[in-house]
Design a protein around this motif. Structure first.
Motif: not given
Length: 260
Positions: A1-17
């Protein structure tokens, strides 16, 4: 989850499955998924065309744990070859039963593997070669870090003291008592049974040697009070048989990690 949030923080579109999801509603999963949605992370079911299309269109696919390898064939099927070149496989396990061909047969063909320690990376390199005859991809060792929540508490001496007092008070443990804890999901492979046996043997040794030490307590963090497994039932039975009820404490799994 933290990795997902870090990626979101730099503007990435993130999908969790979520690959393995219990059939019944689960409060922990619901809370985690709600937290991700609040942070702008999309949440998709593991199966279906949307999952396949998302994996094919993605620039990076992160598989979390060795078991996630089963998802590749089960969901992507004949399209798996389109996804493998952009897969980063994040592996944590270090137990023999994960070294199965159906789990890791695609390992040699992914873009890379990320493993939590040099010891674990060496273990995987040797076991996959000797047991399965396959070669690990380019492998990167990345140590897990503590969450920002834990680091903020660790850097704040007042917060650290208050939390320490709160946890001990909730367990009925005095300030000068010695407290040993094992923090993990409760399952046979995690070794909570060995932890409790060792704790009991330590108490016996202290008594036999007539050692003068503070009162010892053991805490098992990561229980599921609502759905106790056979293994967890065995742990509670052991505590009762050895008359350790006032020394051993079970703490339910929680999202408030700092309070553990």
């Amino acid at each position: 989850m933290e990795l997902a949030f870090l990626l979101r923080g730099v503007g990435a579109d993130v999908v969790w499955i979520t690959n393995q999801k219990p059939p019944e509603p689960d409060q922990v999963i619901y809370s985690l998924e709600s937290k991700m949605l609040d942070k702008g992370v999309q949440v998709l079911p593991a199966k279906g065309e949307r999952a396949v299309e998302t994996a094919i269109k993605s620039d990076l696919v992160i598989l979390n744990t060795a078991v996630a390898g089963k998802w590749l064939d089960a969901v992507l099927k004949e399209k798996v070859s389109l996804v493998l070149p952009k897969v980063l496989w994040w592996i944590h396990e270090m137990r023999g039963h994960y070294f199965k061909v159906e789990y890791v047969k695609h390992l040699p063909f992914v873009a890379g593997a990320m493993i939590d320690s040099h010891t674990t990376a060496e273990y995987w390199k040797n076991r996959t070669r000797e047991r399965l005859g396959i070669k690990m991809p380019e492998t990167y060792v990345v140590y897990l870090r503590n969450s920002k929540e834990l680091m903020d508490v660790a850097d704040d001496s007042v917060a650290k003291r208050v939390l320490r007092e709160h946890v001990r008070e909730s367990l009925g443990v005095r300030n000068d008592d010695l407290l040993f804890a094992i923090i993990n999901s409760v399952s046979r492979g995690k070794g909570q049974d060995l932890f409790l046996r060792s704790f009991y043997e330590s108490l016996q040794l202290i008594q036999e040697k007539k050692l003068q030490v503070p009162t010892l307590h053991a805490v098992v963090v990561g229980s599921d009070m609502n759905a106790q497994t056979k293994f967890e039932t065995e742990l509670h039975k052991f505590v009762v048989e050895k008359k350790l009820q006032d020394r051993v404490h079970f703490v339910n799994k929680t999202l408030a990690v700092a309070l553990m």
